[in-house]
Design an enzyme around this catalytic site. Structure first.
Site, short mmCIF file in Angstrom:
data_model
loop_
_atom_site.label_atom_id
_atom_site.label_comp_id
_atom_site.label_asym_id
_atom_site.label_seq_id
_atom_site.Cartn_x
_atom_site.Cartn_y
_atom_site.Cartn_z
N CYS A 70 -39.61 91.48 60.61
CA CYS A 70 -38.39 91.75 59.85
C CYS A 70 -37.12 91.19 60.52
O CYS A 70 -36.92 89.99 60.50
CB CYS A 70 -38.29 93.25 59.58
SG CYS A 70 -37.18 93.64 58.22
N HIS A 129 -43.77 96.09 58.52
CA HIS A 129 -43.78 97.15 59.53
C HIS A 129 -45.03 97.99 59.26
O HIS A 129 -45.80 97.71 58.36
CB HIS A 129 -42.57 98.07 59.35
CG HIS A 129 -41.25 97.42 59.50
ND1 HIS A 129 -40.68 97.14 60.71
CD2 HIS A 129 -40.33 97.02 58.57
CE1 HIS A 129 -39.48 96.61 60.53
NE2 HIS A 129 -39.25 96.51 59.25
N1 GLN Z 1 -31.25 93.77 58.79
C1 GLN Z 1 -32.32 93.17 58.16
C2 GLN Z 1 -32.40 93.38 56.65
O1 GLN Z 1 -32.10 94.45 56.12
C3 GLN Z 1 -33.60 93.57 58.87
C4 GLN Z 1 -34.13 94.93 58.53
C5 GLN Z 1 -35.39 95.29 59.29
O2 GLN Z 1 -35.68 94.76 60.37
N2 GLN Z 1 -36.15 96.23 58.74
O3 GLN Z 1 -32.72 92.44 55.99
#
Ligand code: GLN
Length: 245
Positions: free
Chosen positions: A95, A196
């Site tokens: 992510c 995740h």
């Molecule tokens: N900030 C990023 C987004 O919302 C990554 C989010 C995350 O790592 N879950 O796209």
């Protein structure tokens, strides 16, 4: 020959959403169960990268954490990480980590965050957050019969450019950008994904795929002996069942 694997956890104090750290436990255990010696190094803001790393891991984080670490990642560590990626060292980014492995991440109301460009992808935030379970078919050559399950929560839309290949094809969920049906990306031995969960406990085939890549890059062609994955495969199947309801 006794094998040794050095894993570097990038910014574990800042990038650890939805149990991303569990990916490290899986890599360590699955290697140790095969008699491989494993060393895990944690590296954060202000630390340098050592050259003997075989596997870099970076989890997800909010925009805030990404903004804190991005200058350090790019200016202090970028050249070294790019060189190691070119040498075939394995990288796995989840992510927010995935986004910063690309060229840049543009949050909605804030300036662009430059990434290290080891994946030929870029990311721009959209209005709607993509949240939910994901089920995807692998697009890795030779692994097309395998599937990936996980959980996504991101506003970033990631687009693949010429040198990046999709990691998976979405069956359920949003994936990279909610439109092209791709999930994640890979290039050389660098892998990025929105999943995740953590990712690797429920997708043991992918953990072994990555371990084999890292060990083969160091020692030449390494094939790992199979493990009893009854429990892991049960979890994988259960995740598919839940998302298919
Ligand atoms: N900030 C990023 C987004 O919302 C990554 C989010 C995350 O790592 N879950 O796209």
């Amino acid at each position: 020959m006794s094998l040794e694997l050095v894993i570097c956890h990038l910014y574990p104090d800042l990038m650890n959403l939805y149990g991303d750290r569990g990916n490290i436990s899986v890599l360590v255990k699955r290697a140790q169960w095969r008699g491989i010696d494993v060393k895990v190094i944690s590296v954060s803001i202000g630390d340098d990268i050592s050259s003997d790393v075989d596997f870099f891991f970076m989890g997800g984080g909010q925009d805030r954490e990404q903004r804190l670490l991005a200058p350090d990642l790019v200016h202090r560590k970028g050249d070294k990480l790019r060189k190691l990626a070119e040498e075939g060292v394995v990288f796995l980014g989840i992510c927010g980590g995935y986004q910063l492995f690309g060229h840049y991440y543009k949050p909605k109301n804030n300036p662009r965050l430059e990434g290290i460009g080891i994946l030929d992808v870029y990311t721009e935030a959209g209005d709607k957050r993509f949240i939910g379970n994901v089920f995807a078919r692998s697009k890795l050559s030779g692994y097309e019969d395998f599937t990936l399950v996980g959980f996504e929560n991101h506003s970033g839309r990631t687009y693949l450019s010429r040198d990046a290949n999709p990691l998976g094809e979405i069956i359920k969920g949003y994936g990279n950008n909610g439109t092209d049906k791709f999930e994640g990306a890979w290039q050389r031995n660098v892998f990025g994904t929105y999943l995740h969960g953590p990712l690797l406990p429920k997708n043991p085939w992918f953990a072994d795929f990555l371990l084999e890549k890292a060990l083969s890059n160091k020692y030449g062609n390494i094939k790992l002996s199979p493990l009893d994955d009854t429990l892991e495969l049960k979890a994988h199947k259960k995740a598919i069942e839940i998302i298919s309801r």
